[in-house]
Design a protein around this motif. Sequence first.
Motif, PDB file in Angstrom:
ATOM      1  N   ALA A   8       0.824  -1.215   0.000  1.00  0.00           N
ATOM      2  CA  ALA A   8       0.000   0.000   0.000  1.00  0.00           C
ATOM      3  C   ALA A   8       0.859   1.267   0.000  1.00  0.00           C
ATOM      4  N   ILE A   9       1.821   1.318  -0.926  1.00  0.00           N
ATOM      5  CA  ILE A   9       2.716   2.464  -1.044  1.00  0.00           C
ATOM      6  C   ILE A   9       2.255   3.320  -2.216  1.00  0.00           C
ATOM      7  N   ILE A  14       6.701   7.707  -2.388  1.00  0.00           N
ATOM      8  CA  ILE A  14       7.940   7.537  -3.137  1.00  0.00           C
ATOM      9  C   ILE A  14       8.584   8.890  -3.394  1.00  0.00           C
ATOM     10  N   LYS A  15       7.786   9.888  -3.776  1.00  0.00           N
ATOM     11  CA  LYS A  15       8.312  11.236  -3.999  1.00  0.00           C
ATOM     12  C   LYS A  15       8.896  11.812  -2.712  1.00  0.00           C
ATOM     13  N   MET A  44       7.208   1.122 -12.433  1.00  0.00           N
ATOM     14  CA  MET A  44       6.498   2.375 -12.154  1.00  0.00           C
ATOM     15  C   MET A  44       7.212   3.154 -11.049  1.00  0.00           C
ATOM     16  N   ALA A  45       7.655   2.469 -10.011  1.00  0.00           N
ATOM     17  CA  ALA A  45       8.366   3.139  -8.927  1.00  0.00           C
ATOM     18  C   ALA A  45       9.638   3.794  -9.449  1.00  0.00           C
ATOM     19  N   ASN A  46      10.362   3.100 -10.303  1.00  0.00           N
ATOM     20  CA  ASN A  46      11.590   3.651 -10.873  1.00  0.00           C
ATOM     21  C   ASN A  46      11.301   4.875 -11.729  1.00  0.00           C
ATOM     22  N   THR A  51      11.588  10.728 -12.441  1.00  0.00           N
ATOM     23  CA  THR A  51      10.864  11.980 -12.689  1.00  0.00           C
ATOM     24  C   THR A  51      11.068  12.953 -11.541  1.00  0.00           C
ATOM     25  N   GLN A  52      11.006  12.449 -10.323  1.00  0.00           N
ATOM     26  CA  GLN A  52      11.191  13.306  -9.159  1.00  0.00           C
ATOM     27  C   GLN A  52      12.623  13.837  -9.090  1.00  0.00           C
ATOM     28  N   LEU A  53      13.598  13.010  -9.450  1.00  0.00           N
ATOM     29  CA  LEU A  53      14.992  13.466  -9.462  1.00  0.00           C
ATOM     30  C   LEU A  53      15.213  14.541 -10.525  1.00  0.00           C
TER      31      LEU A  53
END
Length: 63
Positions: A8-9, A14-15, A44-46, A51-53
């Motif tokens: 449930a993450i 993640i951001k 998807m997590a990667n 994108t956040q980086l």
Amino acid sequence: MYVCLCHAITDSQIKAAVSLGDSSLADVKKRLGVADQCGKCARMANQIIQTQLDYEPNFYEVA
């Protein structure tokens, strides 16, 4: 949005992990446990991490 259904993450978690200094899937996996069970969320997590980086780099410019 939920990224890792096993734990449930969400994408927001993640951001936030990237904002705290995590810069790879391995780092986020240690902090949150993402992609350590079925692994379907790893891609998807990667993407979210990259994108956040791009949006918020984990380094300071030295001038």
